[in-house]
Motif scaffolding. Structure first.
Motif, PDB file in Angstrom:
ATOM      1  N   MET A   1      28.710  30.234 -33.580  1.00  0.00           N
ATOM      2  CA  MET A   1      27.012  30.305 -34.399  1.00  0.00           C
ATOM      3  C   MET A   1      27.828  31.289 -35.525  1.00  0.00           C
ATOM      4  N   THR A   2      28.181  31.369 -36.647  1.00  0.00           N
ATOM      5  CA  THR A   2      28.165  32.628 -37.770  1.00  0.00           C
ATOM      6  C   THR A   2      27.762  33.753 -37.363  1.00  0.00           C
ATOM      7  N   ALA A   3      28.179  35.056 -37.361  1.00  0.00           N
ATOM      8  CA  ALA A   3      28.678  36.523 -37.312  1.00  0.00           C
ATOM      9  C   ALA A   3      27.792  37.279 -38.765  1.00  0.00           C
ATOM     10  N   CYS A   4      26.256  37.479 -38.289  1.00  0.00           N
ATOM     11  CA  CYS A   4      25.393  38.009 -39.133  1.00  0.00           C
ATOM     12  C   CYS A   4      25.807  39.643 -39.212  1.00  0.00           C
ATOM     13  N   LEU A   5      25.891  40.292 -40.562  1.00  0.00           N
ATOM     14  CA  LEU A   5      25.715  42.304 -40.768  1.00  0.00           C
ATOM     15  C   LEU A   5      24.779  42.046 -41.632  1.00  0.00           C
ATOM     16  N   LEU A   6      23.687  43.348 -41.135  1.00  0.00           N
ATOM     17  CA  LEU A   6      21.894  43.076 -41.918  1.00  0.00           C
ATOM     18  C   LEU A   6      22.477  44.060 -43.197  1.00  0.00           C
ATOM     19  N   LEU A   7      22.501  43.881 -44.212  1.00  0.00           N
ATOM     20  CA  LEU A   7      23.135  45.597 -45.064  1.00  0.00           C
ATOM     21  C   LEU A   7      21.929  46.146 -45.733  1.00  0.00           C
ATOM     22  N   VAL A   8      21.740  47.037 -45.446  1.00  0.00           N
ATOM     23  CA  VAL A   8      20.572  47.820 -45.853  1.00  0.00           C
ATOM     24  C   VAL A   8      21.007  48.769 -47.545  1.00  0.00           C
ATOM     25  N   ALA A   9      20.268  47.386 -48.439  1.00  0.00           N
ATOM     26  CA  ALA A   9      20.560  47.926 -49.920  1.00  0.00           C
ATOM     27  C   ALA A   9      20.012  48.387 -50.414  1.00  0.00           C
ATOM     28  N   GLU A  10      20.296  49.545 -51.139  1.00  0.00           N
ATOM     29  CA  GLU A  10      19.704  50.511 -52.300  1.00  0.00           C
ATOM     30  C   GLU A  10      20.419  51.327 -53.383  1.00  0.00           C
ATOM     31  N   ASP A  11      19.790  51.345 -53.794  1.00  0.00           N
ATOM     32  CA  ASP A  11      20.375  51.716 -55.454  1.00  0.00           C
ATOM     33  C   ASP A  11      21.031  53.460 -55.302  1.00  0.00           C
ATOM     34  N   SER A  12      22.075  53.227 -54.743  1.00  0.00           N
ATOM     35  CA  SER A  12      23.177  54.442 -54.341  1.00  0.00           C
ATOM     36  C   SER A  12      24.092  54.329 -54.612  1.00  0.00           C
TER      37      SER A  12
END
Length: 153
Positions: A1-12
């Protein structure tokens, strides 16, 4: 299974540094990214609408969030990193924590946002809550990371 990164994407700027770092890390690890952008609850939108008199503040915030996600897809595409994006509405910390509970990423990546009072931390209140309550590892990318590390995306 491929590793997953959860990225918090905000406008800064700090979030953009975190996005660049996440793309670089995912590329090196052969991982995929799930980027989440959260449009915070309507209290700010209502206040800005009242002050500005502009009727479509909500629509502009939505468009800005979608633009951030499109930029992250572009950055990831340059490195052939599989990326999926999602936009949520509500409390930022709660939405991020919910995404983490549902998707069980290997790592949550967020940018350092906020200002640092004497003796305090340079983290936005929502980021402190994510650090406190996350059941997954969290990486906070310092602001200016890509500028201090030439040759990074």
């Amino acid at each position: 299974m491929t590793a997953c990164l959860l990225l918090v994407a905000e406008d800064s700027p700090s979030a953009l540094d975190a996005a660049r770092y996440a793309v670089d890390l995912a590329h090196r690890l052969g991982a995929r990214i799930r980027a989440v952008n959260v449009i915070a609850d309507g209290v700010l939108t209502d206040a800005v609408t009242r002050v500005s008199g502009h009727p479509d503040v909500d629509g502009r915030r939505d468009l800005a969030g979608r633009s951030v996600l499109a930029h992250i897809r572009h950055l990831a595409g340059l490195e052939d990193v599989e990326t999926e994006t999602v936009q949520r509405f509500g409390d930022v910390a709660e939405c991020v924590l919910d995404e983490a509970r549902r998707t069980r990423p290997d790592l949550i990546v967020l940018g350092r946002a906020g200002t640092s009072p004497p003796g305090g931390t340079a983290l936005a209140p929502w980021a402190r809550r994510v650090l406190e309550f996350a059941e997954r590892p969290v990486l906070v990318v310092p602001g200016g990371w890509s500028r201090r590390n030439p040759g990074t995306p």
